[in-house]
Design a protein around this motif. Sequence first.
Motif, PDB file in Angstrom:
ATOM      1  N   GLY A  41       0.825  -1.195   0.000  1.00 12.27           N
ATOM      2  CA  GLY A  41       0.000   0.000   0.000  1.00 12.27           C
ATOM      3  C   GLY A  41       0.857   1.241   0.000  1.00 12.27           C
ATOM      4  N   PRO A  42       0.259   2.405  -0.176  1.00 15.38           N
ATOM      5  CA  PRO A  42       1.020   3.661  -0.198  1.00 15.38           C
ATOM      6  C   PRO A  42       1.687   3.931   1.139  1.00 15.38           C
ATOM      7  N   ASN A  43       2.658   4.831   1.143  1.00 18.38           N
ATOM      8  CA  ASN A  43       3.256   5.282   2.402  1.00 18.38           C
ATOM      9  C   ASN A  43       2.165   5.843   3.308  1.00 18.38           C
ATOM     10  N   GLY A  44       2.237   5.491   4.599  1.00 19.57           N
ATOM     11  CA  GLY A  44       1.237   5.961   5.552  1.00 19.57           C
ATOM     12  C   GLY A  44      -0.028   5.139   5.580  1.00 19.57           C
ATOM     13  N   ALA A  45      -0.024   3.989   4.901  1.00 18.48           N
ATOM     14  CA  ALA A  45      -1.234   3.157   4.858  1.00 18.48           C
ATOM     15  C   ALA A  45      -1.479   2.400   6.154  1.00 18.48           C
ATOM     16  N   GLY A  46      -0.450   2.283   7.010  1.00 22.11           N
ATOM     17  CA  GLY A  46      -0.610   1.574   8.280  1.00 22.11           C
ATOM     18  C   GLY A  46       0.047   0.213   8.324  1.00 22.11           C
ATOM     19  N   LYS A  47       0.813  -0.118   7.291  1.00 26.52           N
ATOM     20  CA  LYS A  47       1.395  -1.460   7.189  1.00 26.52           C
ATOM     21  C   LYS A  47       2.375  -1.759   8.325  1.00 26.52           C
ATOM     22  N   SER A  48       3.344  -0.876   8.513  1.00 26.24           N
ATOM     23  CA  SER A  48       4.355  -1.112   9.549  1.00 26.24           C
ATOM     24  C   SER A  48       3.759  -1.042  10.953  1.00 26.24           C
ATOM     25  N   THR A  49       2.769  -0.153  11.137  1.00 19.43           N
ATOM     26  CA  THR A  49       2.102  -0.083  12.446  1.00 19.43           C
ATOM     27  C   THR A  49       1.372  -1.379  12.744  1.00 19.43           C
ATOM     28  N   ALA A 225      -4.821   0.911   2.766  1.00 17.47           N
ATOM     29  CA  ALA A 225      -4.879   2.335   2.443  1.00 17.47           C
ATOM     30  C   ALA A 225      -5.585   3.048   3.584  1.00 17.47           C
ATOM     31  N   ARG A 226      -4.981   4.118   4.073  1.00 19.04           N
ATOM     32  CA  ARG A 226      -5.558   4.922   5.149  1.00 19.04           C
ATOM     33  C   ARG A 226      -5.956   4.087   6.366  1.00 19.04           C
ATOM     34  N   GLY A 227      -5.103   3.138   6.702  1.00 13.91           N
ATOM     35  CA  GLY A 227      -5.309   2.350   7.911  1.00 13.91           C
ATOM     36  C   GLY A 227      -6.278   1.199   7.793  1.00 13.91           C
ATOM     37  N   ARG A 228      -6.798   0.968   6.597  1.00 12.87           N
ATOM     38  CA  ARG A 228      -7.790  -0.095   6.420  1.00 12.87           C
ATOM     39  C   ARG A 228      -7.355  -1.071   5.336  1.00 12.87           C
ATOM     40  N   VAL A 229      -7.962  -2.258   5.349  1.00 11.27           N
ATOM     41  CA  VAL A 229      -7.746  -3.215   4.269  1.00 11.27           C
ATOM     42  C   VAL A 229      -8.594  -2.782   3.082  1.00 11.27           C
ATOM     43  N   PHE A 230      -7.929  -2.504   1.976  1.00 10.33           N
ATOM     44  CA  PHE A 230      -8.599  -2.022   0.775  1.00 10.33           C
ATOM     45  C   PHE A 230      -8.964  -3.171  -0.157  1.00 10.33           C
ATOM     46  N   ALA A 231      -8.090  -4.186  -0.202  1.00  8.16           N
ATOM     47  CA  ALA A 231      -8.339  -5.363  -1.048  1.00  8.16           C
ATOM     48  C   ALA A 231      -7.466  -6.505  -0.559  1.00  8.16           C
ATOM     49  N   GLU A 237      -5.305 -11.980  -8.665  1.00 11.81           N
ATOM     50  CA  GLU A 237      -6.474 -11.151  -8.365  1.00 11.81           C
ATOM     51  C   GLU A 237      -6.073  -9.699  -8.097  1.00 11.81           C
ATOM     52  N   ILE A 238      -4.995  -9.511  -7.373  1.00  8.50           N
ATOM     53  CA  ILE A 238      -4.548  -8.149  -7.066  1.00  8.50           C
ATOM     54  C   ILE A 238      -4.039  -7.450  -8.327  1.00  8.50           C
ATOM     55  N   ALA A 239      -3.307  -8.175  -9.161  1.00  8.90           N
ATOM     56  CA  ALA A 239      -2.750  -7.580 -10.380  1.00  8.90           C
ATOM     57  C   ALA A 239      -3.841  -7.102 -11.330  1.00  8.90           C
ATOM     58  N   SER A 240      -4.984  -7.770 -11.307  1.00 10.87           N
ATOM     59  CA  SER A 240      -6.059  -7.423 -12.244  1.00 10.87           C
ATOM     60  C   SER A 240      -7.076  -6.451 -11.647  1.00 10.87           C
ATOM     61  N   ASN A 241      -6.849  -6.010 -10.397  1.00 12.26           N
ATOM     62  CA  ASN A 241      -7.778  -5.119  -9.721  1.00 12.26           C
ATOM     63  C   ASN A 241      -7.430  -3.661 -10.047  1.00 12.26           C
ATOM     64  N   LYS A 242      -8.242  -3.008 -10.858  1.00 13.47           N
ATOM     65  CA  LYS A 242      -7.951  -1.645 -11.296  1.00 13.47           C
ATOM     66  C   LYS A 242      -7.934  -0.669 -10.125  1.00 13.47           C
ATOM     67  N   VAL A 244      -6.985  -1.268  -7.106  1.00 19.58           N
ATOM     68  CA  VAL A 244      -5.703  -1.442  -6.425  1.00 19.58           C
ATOM     69  C   VAL A 244      -4.605  -0.733  -7.196  1.00 19.58           C
ATOM     70  N   GLN A 245      -4.604  -0.863  -8.500  1.00 20.96           N
ATOM     71  CA  GLN A 245      -3.598  -0.181  -9.324  1.00 20.96           C
ATOM     72  C   GLN A 245      -3.662   1.327  -9.108  1.00 20.96           C
ATOM     73  N   ASP A 246      -4.860   1.870  -9.070  1.00 18.60           N
ATOM     74  CA  ASP A 246      -5.012   3.308  -8.895  1.00 18.60           C
ATOM     75  C   ASP A 246      -4.489   3.779  -7.538  1.00 18.60           C
ATOM     76  N   ILE A 247      -4.826   3.043  -6.481  1.00 22.87           N
ATOM     77  CA  ILE A 247      -4.454   3.505  -5.143  1.00 22.87           C
ATOM     78  C   ILE A 247      -2.982   3.229  -4.848  1.00 22.87           C
ATOM     79  N   TYR A 248      -2.445   2.124  -5.361  1.00 24.98           N
ATOM     80  CA  TYR A 248      -1.067   1.782  -5.057  1.00 24.98           C
ATOM     81  C   TYR A 248      -0.079   2.547  -5.905  1.00 24.98           C
ATOM     82  N   LEU A 249      -0.464   2.868  -7.116  1.00 28.26           N
ATOM     83  CA  LEU A 249       0.436   3.589  -8.021  1.00 28.26           C
ATOM     84  C   LEU A 249       0.118   5.070  -8.108  1.00 28.26           C
ATOM     85  N   GLY A 250      -0.800   5.532  -7.245  1.00 25.00           N
ATOM     86  CA  GLY A 250      -1.199   6.924  -7.277  1.00 25.00           C
ATOM     87  C   GLY A 250      -0.208   7.825  -6.564  1.00 25.00           C
ATOM     88  N   SER A 251      -0.642   9.011  -6.257  1.00 23.54           N
ATOM     89  CA  SER A 251       0.249  10.044  -5.719  1.00 23.54           C
ATOM     90  C   SER A 251       0.728   9.713  -4.309  1.00 23.54           C
TER      91      SER A 251
END
Length: 253
Positions: A41-49, A225-231, A237-242, A244-251
Amino acid sequence: MSNAMPPLLEARNISKAFGRFVAVAGVDLVIRKGERRALIGPNGAGKSTLLSILGGQQAGGAGGQVRFDGDDVSGLQPEDLARRGVGRTFQISRTFRKMTVAENMLASLLPRAGLIYSLSTQRLNILREQADAILTEVGLARRSGTIVDEISHGDRKRLEFGMVLATRPRLLLLDEPAAGMGLQERQELMAMMLDQVTRNGITLIFVEHDIDIVFRIADVITVMARGRVFAEGNPQEIASNKDVQDIYLGSGH
């Protein structure tokens, strides 16, 4: 990974806030024995926490419940979780930098062996042999007598991984294990780690930004994303999820 395998770890409604900032917001996670689970997920998504909560480093003030192998381990300290079979590595290597590689490995073996206060020469020699064997497995036998401050970043990562292996974990939490490395060194490190995880039957949860590594290693991918499970799903399945592509490769990444 078959759903017939029993869960090793179950996390329910995990939440953690730092003041007004909600780092993790009601996350559920079920990890089955033998599974290799990636958190992305993006930086700040909550993964390391989230990883810190599962490893006991952020247990204080965290909401929800964590069960490991059927037992409620919510709020336990890292050393208590380590005794139950939960090991963790960090983004920044945590080793004794003024000691030799072999001394670091020996130090990681002492608590489990219960020999801190009673080290006979015979017992110490046995532990040294075990330390040498693990150093060989992680590719550091040639560096055993070197002070940690004098070895490369990649070799420190190998050492930290070996020190966690010495605790005989059943569940291993890796936080960006290949961060800060060149391509070849990163690939070699991850190949070694995966080999040891497979050989020792260790269940794996890892945070990683390198998507190539994620898709090559993971059985299941959890996107945050934003502290929650997005997908959540297998790599295909993840590779074909549009979305997920938008949120993971976004700004945000």
